[in-house]
Design a protein around this motif. Structure first.
Motif, mmCIF file in Angstrom:
data_model
loop_
_atom_site.group_PDB
_atom_site.id
_atom_site.type_symbol
_atom_site.label_atom_id
_atom_site.label_comp_id
_atom_site.label_asym_id
_atom_site.label_seq_id
_atom_site.Cartn_x
_atom_site.Cartn_y
_atom_site.Cartn_z
ATOM 1 N N LEU A 1 -5.412 13.777 -6.615
ATOM 2 C CA LEU A 1 -5.789 12.371 -6.662
ATOM 3 C C LEU A 1 -6.624 12.028 -5.442
ATOM 4 O O LEU A 1 -6.636 12.760 -4.446
ATOM 5 N N GLY A 2 -7.315 10.911 -5.531
ATOM 6 C CA GLY A 2 -8.062 10.369 -4.413
ATOM 7 C C GLY A 2 -7.680 8.928 -4.197
ATOM 8 O O GLY A 2 -7.248 8.245 -5.134
ATOM 9 N N VAL A 3 -7.821 8.461 -2.958
ATOM 10 C CA VAL A 3 -7.537 7.065 -2.632
ATOM 11 C C VAL A 3 -8.674 6.536 -1.770
ATOM 12 O O VAL A 3 -9.044 7.151 -0.765
ATOM 13 N N MET A 4 -9.252 5.408 -2.174
ATOM 14 C CA MET A 4 -10.286 4.743 -1.388
ATOM 15 C C MET A 4 -9.802 3.356 -1.010
ATOM 16 O O MET A 4 -9.353 2.585 -1.868
ATOM 17 N N LEU A 5 -9.875 3.053 0.278
ATOM 18 C CA LEU A 5 -9.493 1.737 0.778
ATOM 19 C C LEU A 5 -10.755 0.923 1.017
ATOM 20 O O LEU A 5 -11.517 1.204 1.947
ATOM 21 N N SER A 6 -10.986 -0.049 0.159
ATOM 22 C CA SER A 6 -12.187 -0.871 0.268
ATOM 23 C C SER A 6 -12.060 -2.077 -0.648
ATOM 24 O O SER A 6 -11.406 -2.011 -1.689
ATOM 25 N N ALA A 7 -12.713 -3.163 -0.251
ATOM 26 C CA ALA A 7 -12.865 -4.314 -1.142
ATOM 27 C C ALA A 7 -14.326 -4.481 -1.526
ATOM 28 O O ALA A 7 -14.773 -5.597 -1.817
ATOM 29 N N SER A 8 -15.069 -3.362 -1.468
ATOM 30 C CA SER A 8 -16.435 -3.328 -1.984
ATOM 31 C C SER A 8 -17.316 -4.390 -1.334
ATOM 32 O O SER A 8 -17.504 -4.389 -0.125
ATOM 33 N N HIS A 9 -17.846 -5.323 -2.132
ATOM 34 C CA HIS A 9 -18.772 -6.328 -1.623
ATOM 35 C C HIS A 9 -18.060 -7.565 -1.086
ATOM 36 O O HIS A 9 -18.722 -8.484 -0.594
ATOM 37 N N ASN A 10 -16.723 -7.613 -1.167
ATOM 38 C CA ASN A 10 -15.985 -8.791 -0.695
ATOM 39 C C ASN A 10 -16.108 -8.961 0.824
ATOM 40 O O ASN A 10 -16.409 -8.020 1.552
ATOM 41 N N ALA A 11 -15.810 -10.167 1.280
ATOM 42 C CA ALA A 11 -15.856 -10.460 2.712
ATOM 43 C C ALA A 11 -14.780 -9.676 3.467
ATOM 44 O O ALA A 11 -13.806 -9.191 2.876
ATOM 45 N N MET A 12 -14.947 -9.575 4.783
ATOM 46 C CA MET A 12 -14.110 -8.730 5.619
ATOM 47 C C MET A 12 -12.609 -8.959 5.489
ATOM 48 O O MET A 12 -11.845 -7.976 5.483
ATOM 49 N N PRO A 13 -12.090 -10.198 5.379
ATOM 50 C CA PRO A 13 -10.631 -10.336 5.336
ATOM 51 C C PRO A 13 -9.977 -9.626 4.153
ATOM 52 O O PRO A 13 -8.797 -9.280 4.213
ATOM 53 N N ASP A 14 -10.731 -9.389 3.078
ATOM 54 C CA ASP A 14 -10.177 -8.700 1.909
ATOM 55 C C ASP A 14 -10.163 -7.187 2.126
ATOM 56 O O ASP A 14 -10.911 -6.652 2.936
ATOM 57 N N ASN A 15 -9.290 -6.529 1.373
ATOM 58 C CA ASN A 15 -9.342 -5.076 1.278
ATOM 59 C C ASN A 15 -8.750 -4.687 -0.063
ATOM 60 O O ASN A 15 -8.248 -5.543 -0.807
ATOM 61 N N GLY A 16 -8.808 -3.413 -0.382
ATOM 62 C CA GLY A 16 -8.312 -2.972 -1.675
ATOM 63 C C GLY A 16 -7.897 -1.521 -1.639
ATOM 64 O O GLY A 16 -8.273 -0.763 -0.745
ATOM 65 N N VAL A 17 -7.099 -1.137 -2.640
ATOM 66 C CA VAL A 17 -6.680 0.250 -2.813
ATOM 67 C C VAL A 17 -7.167 0.702 -4.178
ATOM 68 O O VAL A 17 -6.815 0.122 -5.203
ATOM 69 N N LYS A 18 -8.016 1.728 -4.178
ATOM 70 C CA LYS A 18 -8.550 2.293 -5.405
ATOM 71 C C LYS A 18 -8.021 3.712 -5.548
ATOM 72 O O LYS A 18 -8.189 4.526 -4.641
ATOM 73 N N PHE A 19 -7.400 4.021 -6.682
ATOM 74 C CA PHE A 19 -6.912 5.377 -6.936
ATOM 75 C C PHE A 19 -7.871 6.099 -7.882
ATOM 76 O O PHE A 19 -8.437 5.496 -8.793
ATOM 77 N N LEU A 20 -8.026 7.379 -7.634
ATOM 78 C CA LEU A 20 -8.864 8.229 -8.472
ATOM 79 C C LEU A 20 -8.027 9.377 -9.005
ATOM 80 O O LEU A 20 -7.202 9.951 -8.278
ATOM 81 N N ALA A 21 -8.223 9.723 -10.257
ATOM 82 C CA ALA A 21 -7.481 10.820 -10.861
ATOM 83 C C ALA A 21 -8.147 12.154 -10.519
ATOM 84 O O ALA A 21 -9.221 12.199 -9.908
ATOM 85 N N ALA B 1 0.826 -1.204 0.000
ATOM 86 C CA ALA B 1 0.000 0.000 0.000
ATOM 87 C C ALA B 1 0.858 1.251 0.000
ATOM 88 O O ALA B 1 0.565 2.227 -0.716
ATOM 89 N N LEU B 2 1.918 1.231 0.787
ATOM 90 C CA LEU B 2 2.828 2.384 0.830
ATOM 91 C C LEU B 2 3.503 2.579 -0.525
ATOM 92 O O LEU B 2 3.531 3.692 -1.068
ATOM 93 N N GLY B 3 4.027 1.493 -1.083
ATOM 94 C CA GLY B 3 4.721 1.592 -2.362
ATOM 95 C C GLY B 3 3.825 2.020 -3.498
ATOM 96 O O GLY B 3 4.204 2.850 -4.346
ATOM 97 N N LEU B 4 2.599 1.496 -3.531
ATOM 98 C CA LEU B 4 1.655 1.895 -4.569
ATOM 99 C C LEU B 4 1.289 3.369 -4.445
ATOM 100 O O LEU B 4 1.116 4.073 -5.451
ATOM 101 N N SER B 5 1.189 3.856 -3.212
ATOM 102 C CA SER B 5 0.848 5.261 -2.998
ATOM 103 C C SER B 5 1.967 6.181 -3.454
ATOM 104 O O SER B 5 1.710 7.249 -4.035
ATOM 105 N N VAL B 6 3.215 5.795 -3.199
ATOM 106 C CA VAL B 6 4.346 6.574 -3.707
ATOM 107 C C VAL B 6 4.305 6.615 -5.233
ATOM 108 O O VAL B 6 4.459 7.683 -5.853
ATOM 109 N N ALA B 7 4.080 5.449 -5.851
ATOM 110 C CA ALA B 7 4.032 5.385 -7.313
ATOM 111 C C ALA B 7 2.873 6.211 -7.856
ATOM 112 O O ALA B 7 3.011 6.930 -8.858
ATOM 113 N N ALA B 8 1.707 6.133 -7.187
ATOM 114 C CA ALA B 8 0.553 6.914 -7.636
ATOM 115 C C ALA B 8 0.821 8.404 -7.514
ATOM 116 O O ALA B 8 0.398 9.195 -8.372
ATOM 117 N N ALA B 9 1.530 8.794 -6.460
ATOM 118 C CA ALA B 9 1.889 10.204 -6.296
ATOM 119 C C ALA B 9 2.742 10.678 -7.460
ATOM 120 O O ALA B 9 2.537 11.767 -8.006
#
Length: 452
Positions: free
Chosen positions: A97-117, A23-31
């Protein structure tokens, strides 16, 4: 390693597939990819960061913030809010940019990183590929320029986001909801506060279920993927209808007063006719994916509206809408995009617009949704076949042609290779469920024979 980005960001089991380091590395790259234009334009780049209530979102948020600030990006933390709220705030606050941390409809153990332009828009493949390339370079040891001193990003909580987003939702409604009793299933997710507040301010009597997130119960037997509780609650309380969201509230499904499901196709049909009456449905056109029920297409044709269909995925719907200036699109799953008021699917906005139509017409949701009849649909997954030859097998093409001839204009066949597994999805719609099952079974056998 395979491509990290899927159809909706980077997703996996939190702390196993999706780690703090990633998550940290992806955020640096997205920046580097999304914020550099703003930095070179002479101002400090800014990011809006939000999340759903998953427990893992707490440490992943910290990692994302660390990555962005270490790359010289100022961060506005908006807390637990829906994905469309983060997209809206990214746009109205002029963030890079925007960043949303969510795995949407997935079960609780999952999560995700969504970037917005900038503007709150989802990324296209080219931007995702650039982020992934820089991430891989840093992960394998390539150095990057790190700001120091006053160059590092600053972090602050932006608590005004909740009220700004709710005010936006209320402000775009065509009419109030006074007199309606509505049950809201919030999936113990990101809309647990936003959605009840918006419906209440709009005048509805609100009953909530699934609105007590504790970090562990998101999507657990509730929400848009588990409608049983909502169906029971609507009937028990004698409500006019019910609305269900998923974990990040970019989806909306509904239940009418009898407890029957109203899916995304039916919701789009109802909203499309309402928008046409207000001259808000540009080109009298709705955009949907190839998975929309044939009954939706037939209903739109009967009503004199044009249906444009895309590949599966709300991002492809949005691309088509933006390219041609269409105002409404979505998926059967409940991702509905009303482009004049949102840059993504917005479950709360969709539910409000659906409720506004009920309030304005005085008709029941069941009656409004009857504008289309869902044809029986059968889906069979055929595993362990060569999915790459779906479009080139002459034997399979002949089987499809024969199936289409049998179904005629009242049925439909769709073969889709899976994007991630060695299987082919066979979907058949017909006016009669027995015919749909029969044709689907024969096509599944043909897939096995031709591609096995």
């Amino acid at each position: 390693m395979g491509r990290l980005f899927g159809t909706d960001g980077v997703r996996g089991v939190a702390n196993a597939d999706l780690t703090a380091e990633m998550a940290l590395g992806l955020s640096v790259a997205a920046a580097h990819v999304l914020a550099e234009a703003g930095t070179f334009a002479g101002h400090r780049a800014t990011a809006v960061v939000g999340r759903d209530p998953r427990a893992s979102g707490e440490f992943l948020e910290a990692a994302v913030v660390a990555g962005l600030a270490s790359a010289g990006v100022d961060v506005l933390l908006v807390g637990v809010l829906p994905t469309p709220a983060v997209a809206y705030l990214t746009g109205v606050l002029g963030a890079d940019l925007g960043v949303m941390l969510s795995a949407s409809h997935n079960a609780m153990p999952d999560n995700g990183v969504k970037f917005l332009a900038r503007g709150g828009h989802k990324l296209d493949d080219e931007l995702e590929d650039r982020i992934e390339k820089i991430y891989d370079e840093h992960r394998t040891g390539a150095p990057w320029d790190r700001p120091t001193g006053s160059g590092v990003g600053r972090v602050r909580h932006y608590n005004e986001g909740f009220d700004q987003y709710v005010a936006h939702l209320i402000g775009v409604l065509p009419n109030r909801l006074d007199g309606l009793k509505i049950v809201l299933d919030e999936a113990h997710g990101a809309a647990a506060r936003v959605s009840p507040e918006a419906f209440s301010r709009a005048g509805a009597e609100v009953i909530t279920i699934g609105a007590d997130p504790n970090g562990l119960n998101i999507n657990d037997g509730c929400g848009s993927t588990h409608l049983g509780l909502l169906k029971a609650a609507v009937v028990e309380h004698g409500a006019d209808f019910g609305i269900a969201h998923d974990g990040d509230a970019d989806r909306c499904l509904a239940v009418d007063h009898t407890g029957e499901e109203v899916d995304g196709d039916q919701i789009m049909a109802v909203i499309a006719l309402a928008m046409r009456e207000r001259s808000a449905l540009r080109s009298d056109t709705v955009v949907a994916t190839v998975m929309s029920n044939l009954g939706f297409k037939l209903a739109m044709e009967r009503e004199g509206l044009t249906l444009v269909q895309t590949a599966v995925g709300d991002r492809y719907v949005l691309e088509e809408m933006k390219e041609h200036g269409y105002a409404l699109g979505g998926e059967q799953s409940g991702h509905v995009i009303i482009l004049d008021h949102a840059t993504t699917g917005d479950g709360t906005l969709t539910g409000l617009m659906l409720a506004a139509r009920v309030a304005d017409t005085g008709r029941t949701l069941k009656d409004l949704a009857s504008v289309m009849t869902r044809l029986p649909q059968v889906l069979i997954n055929v595993p362990d076949v060569d999915r790459t030859r779906v479009g080139t097998s002459a034997d399979l093409a002949a089987a499809v042609t024969e199936a289409e001839r049998e179904l005629g204009s009242t049925g439909r066949v769709l073969l889709r290779p899976s994007g991630t597994e060695p299987l082919v999805r066979v979907m058949v719609e017909a006016a009669d469920i027995d015919q749909a099952r029969s044709v689907a079974g024969r096509l599944a056998d043909a897939v096995k024979s031709a591609l096995g």
